[in-house]
Design a protein around this motif. Structure first.
Motif, PDB file in Angstrom:
ATOM      1  N   ARG A   1       0.898  -1.251  -0.003  1.00  0.00           N
ATOM      2  CA  ARG A   1       0.061  -0.006  -0.006  1.00  0.00           C
ATOM      3  C   ARG A   1       0.885   1.239   0.106  1.00  0.00           C
ATOM      4  O   ARG A   1       1.790   1.377   0.533  1.00  0.00           O
ATOM      5  CB  ARG A   1      -0.906   0.248   1.243  1.00  0.00           C
ATOM      6  CG  ARG A   1      -1.873  -1.293   1.210  1.00  0.00           C
ATOM      7  CD  ARG A   1      -2.782  -1.245   2.287  1.00  0.00           C
ATOM      8  NE  ARG A   1      -3.757  -0.679   1.757  1.00  0.00           N
ATOM      9  CZ  ARG A   1      -4.976   0.084   2.559  1.00  0.00           C
ATOM     10  NH1 ARG A   1      -4.909   0.178   3.843  1.00  0.00           N
ATOM     11  NH2 ARG A   1      -5.977   0.824   1.831  1.00  0.00           N
ATOM     12  N   VAL A   2       0.427   2.238  -0.792  1.00  0.00           N
ATOM     13  CA  VAL A   2       0.959   3.422  -0.871  1.00  0.00           C
ATOM     14  C   VAL A   2       0.219   4.580  -0.405  1.00  0.00           C
ATOM     15  O   VAL A   2      -0.995   4.799  -0.665  1.00  0.00           O
ATOM     16  CB  VAL A   2       1.622   3.787  -2.379  1.00  0.00           C
ATOM     17  CG1 VAL A   2       2.159   5.200  -2.486  1.00  0.00           C
ATOM     18  CG2 VAL A   2       2.440   2.724  -2.851  1.00  0.00           C
ATOM     19  N   ALA A   3       0.865   5.532   0.495  1.00  0.00           N
ATOM     20  CA  ALA A   3       0.095   6.687   1.183  1.00  0.00           C
ATOM     21  C   ALA A   3      -0.328   7.499   0.042  1.00  0.00           C
ATOM     22  O   ALA A   3       0.400   7.559  -0.914  1.00  0.00           O
ATOM     23  CB  ALA A   3       0.825   7.425   2.022  1.00  0.00           C
ATOM     24  N   PRO A   4      -1.654   8.082   0.079  1.00  0.00           N
ATOM     25  CA  PRO A   4      -2.166   9.047  -0.726  1.00  0.00           C
ATOM     26  C   PRO A   4      -1.130   9.993  -0.997  1.00  0.00           C
ATOM     27  O   PRO A   4      -0.578  10.708  -0.053  1.00  0.00           O
ATOM     28  CB  PRO A   4      -3.315   9.545  -0.300  1.00  0.00           C
ATOM     29  CG  PRO A   4      -3.674   8.533   0.900  1.00  0.00           C
ATOM     30  CD  PRO A   4      -2.475   7.811   1.252  1.00  0.00           C
ATOM     31  N   GLY A   5      -1.163  10.915  -2.090  1.00  0.00           N
ATOM     32  CA  GLY A   5      -0.184  11.765  -2.676  1.00  0.00           C
ATOM     33  C   GLY A   5      -0.501  12.971  -2.095  1.00  0.00           C
ATOM     34  O   GLY A   5       0.556  13.924  -1.736  1.00  0.00           O
ATOM     35  N   GLY A   6      -1.941  13.554  -1.664  1.00  0.00           N
ATOM     36  CA  GLY A   6      -1.965  14.947  -1.363  1.00  0.00           C
ATOM     37  C   GLY A   6      -3.135  14.934  -0.346  1.00  0.00           C
ATOM     38  O   GLY A   6      -3.961  14.109   0.203  1.00  0.00           O
ATOM     39  N   GLY A   7      -2.999  16.185   0.625  1.00  0.00           N
ATOM     40  CA  GLY A   7      -3.943  16.326   1.399  1.00  0.00           C
ATOM     41  C   GLY A   7      -3.704  15.582   2.709  1.00  0.00           C
ATOM     42  O   GLY A   7      -4.611  15.600   3.599  1.00  0.00           O
ATOM     43  N   THR A   8      -2.584  15.060   2.901  1.00  0.00           N
ATOM     44  CA  THR A   8      -2.314  14.414   4.143  1.00  0.00           C
ATOM     45  C   THR A   8      -1.310  14.824   5.120  1.00  0.00           C
ATOM     46  O   THR A   8      -0.820  14.399   6.019  1.00  0.00           O
ATOM     47  CB  THR A   8      -1.924  12.745   3.746  1.00  0.00           C
ATOM     48  OG1 THR A   8      -0.622  12.887   3.104  1.00  0.00           O
ATOM     49  CG2 THR A   8      -2.818  11.959   2.946  1.00  0.00           C
ATOM     50  N   ALA A   9      -1.128  16.196   5.001  1.00  0.00           N
ATOM     51  CA  ALA A   9      -0.221  16.933   5.791  1.00  0.00           C
ATOM     52  C   ALA A   9      -0.877  16.984   7.259  1.00  0.00           C
ATOM     53  O   ALA A   9      -1.950  17.206   7.409  1.00  0.00           O
ATOM     54  CB  ALA A   9       0.112  18.352   5.154  1.00  0.00           C
ATOM     55  N   VAL A  10       0.020  16.885   8.193  1.00  0.00           N
ATOM     56  CA  VAL A  10      -0.091  16.689   9.255  1.00  0.00           C
ATOM     57  C   VAL A  10       0.470  18.042  10.114  1.00  0.00           C
ATOM     58  O   VAL A  10       1.642  18.088   9.894  1.00  0.00           O
ATOM     59  CB  VAL A  10       0.152  15.646  10.319  1.00  0.00           C
ATOM     60  CG1 VAL A  10       0.025  15.844  11.893  1.00  0.00           C
ATOM     61  CG2 VAL A  10      -0.512  14.345   9.972  1.00  0.00           C
ATOM     62  N   GLN A  11      -0.236  19.067  10.877  1.00  0.00           N
ATOM     63  CA  GLN A  11       0.395  19.961  11.327  1.00  0.00           C
ATOM     64  C   GLN A  11       0.450  20.147  12.995  1.00  0.00           C
ATOM     65  O   GLN A  11      -0.581  19.802  13.868  1.00  0.00           O
ATOM     66  CB  GLN A  11      -0.470  21.505  11.228  1.00  0.00           C
ATOM     67  CG  GLN A  11      -0.482  21.916   9.529  1.00  0.00           C
ATOM     68  CD  GLN A  11      -1.424  23.099   9.568  1.00  0.00           C
ATOM     69  OE1 GLN A  11      -1.697  23.679  10.115  1.00  0.00           O
ATOM     70  NE2 GLN A  11      -1.237  23.353   7.925  1.00  0.00           N
ATOM     71  N   ASP A  12       1.627  20.105  13.443  1.00  0.00           N
ATOM     72  CA  ASP A  12       1.773  19.984  14.885  1.00  0.00           C
ATOM     73  C   ASP A  12       1.771  21.667  15.202  1.00  0.00           C
ATOM     74  O   ASP A  12       2.701  22.365  14.825  1.00  0.00           O
ATOM     75  CB  ASP A  12       3.266  19.617  15.238  1.00  0.00           C
ATOM     76  CG  ASP A  12       3.588  19.415  16.484  1.00  0.00           C
ATOM     77  OD1 ASP A  12       3.048  20.325  17.628  1.00  0.00           O
ATOM     78  OD2 ASP A  12       4.489  18.881  16.867  1.00  0.00           O
ATOM     79  N   HIS A  13       0.787  22.319  15.813  1.00  0.00           N
ATOM     80  CA  HIS A  13       0.391  23.484  16.023  1.00  0.00           C
ATOM     81  C   HIS A  13       1.598  23.977  17.344  1.00  0.00           C
ATOM     82  O   HIS A  13       1.967  25.117  17.090  1.00  0.00           O
ATOM     83  CB  HIS A  13      -0.807  23.697  16.450  1.00  0.00           C
ATOM     84  CG  HIS A  13      -1.796  23.452  15.482  1.00  0.00           C
ATOM     85  ND1 HIS A  13      -2.224  24.135  14.404  1.00  0.00           N
ATOM     86  CD2 HIS A  13      -2.892  22.374  15.405  1.00  0.00           C
ATOM     87  CE1 HIS A  13      -3.126  23.962  13.657  1.00  0.00           C
ATOM     88  NE2 HIS A  13      -3.506  22.536  14.117  1.00  0.00           N
ATOM     89  N   VAL A  14       1.870  23.197  17.981  1.00  0.00           N
ATOM     90  CA  VAL A  14       2.872  23.417  19.057  1.00  0.00           C
ATOM     91  C   VAL A  14       4.204  24.050  18.228  1.00  0.00           C
ATOM     92  O   VAL A  14       4.888  25.048  18.677  1.00  0.00           O
ATOM     93  CB  VAL A  14       3.060  22.581  20.281  1.00  0.00           C
ATOM     94  CG1 VAL A  14       4.413  22.806  21.262  1.00  0.00           C
ATOM     95  CG2 VAL A  14       1.835  22.316  20.760  1.00  0.00           C
ATOM     96  N   ALA A  15       4.557  22.952  17.527  1.00  0.00           N
ATOM     97  CA  ALA A  15       5.860  23.383  16.797  1.00  0.00           C
ATOM     98  C   ALA A  15       5.890  24.480  16.066  1.00  0.00           C
ATOM     99  O   ALA A  15       6.821  25.213  15.924  1.00  0.00           O
ATOM    100  CB  ALA A  15       6.287  21.943  15.838  1.00  0.00           C
TER     101      ALA A  15
END
Length: 77
Positions: free
Chosen positions: A2-16
């Protein structure tokens, strides 16, 4: 496989992100300072140290004014 989807999967670390923003503000303040180093007071001002404490005191005053003051104690008097 399985390959991760190419777009729209960004995770944001608000503290960082907030820490990166504060570091950037410190760098800007340091580069603009005429001094060799920023004073502790200047660093506190850039990092807005004390604003959070002032906001908490204001919230506590509001709670006390409404009769809902909580001192954080055990309740025994």
């Amino acid at each position: 496989m399985r390959v991760a989807p190419g777009g729209g999967t960004a995770v944001q670390d608000h503290v960082a992100l907030a820490e990166i923003e504060l570091c950037g503000e410190l760098i800007i303040a340091a580069s603009a300072a005429g001094e060799e180093r920023l004073s502790l007071e200047s660093i506190d001002q850039v990092l807005r140290v004390g604003e959070e404490q002032a906001e908490e005191r204001a919230r506590e005053r509001d709670r006390a004014a409404r009769g809902g003051s909580w001192s954080g104690g055990s309740g025994a008097q």
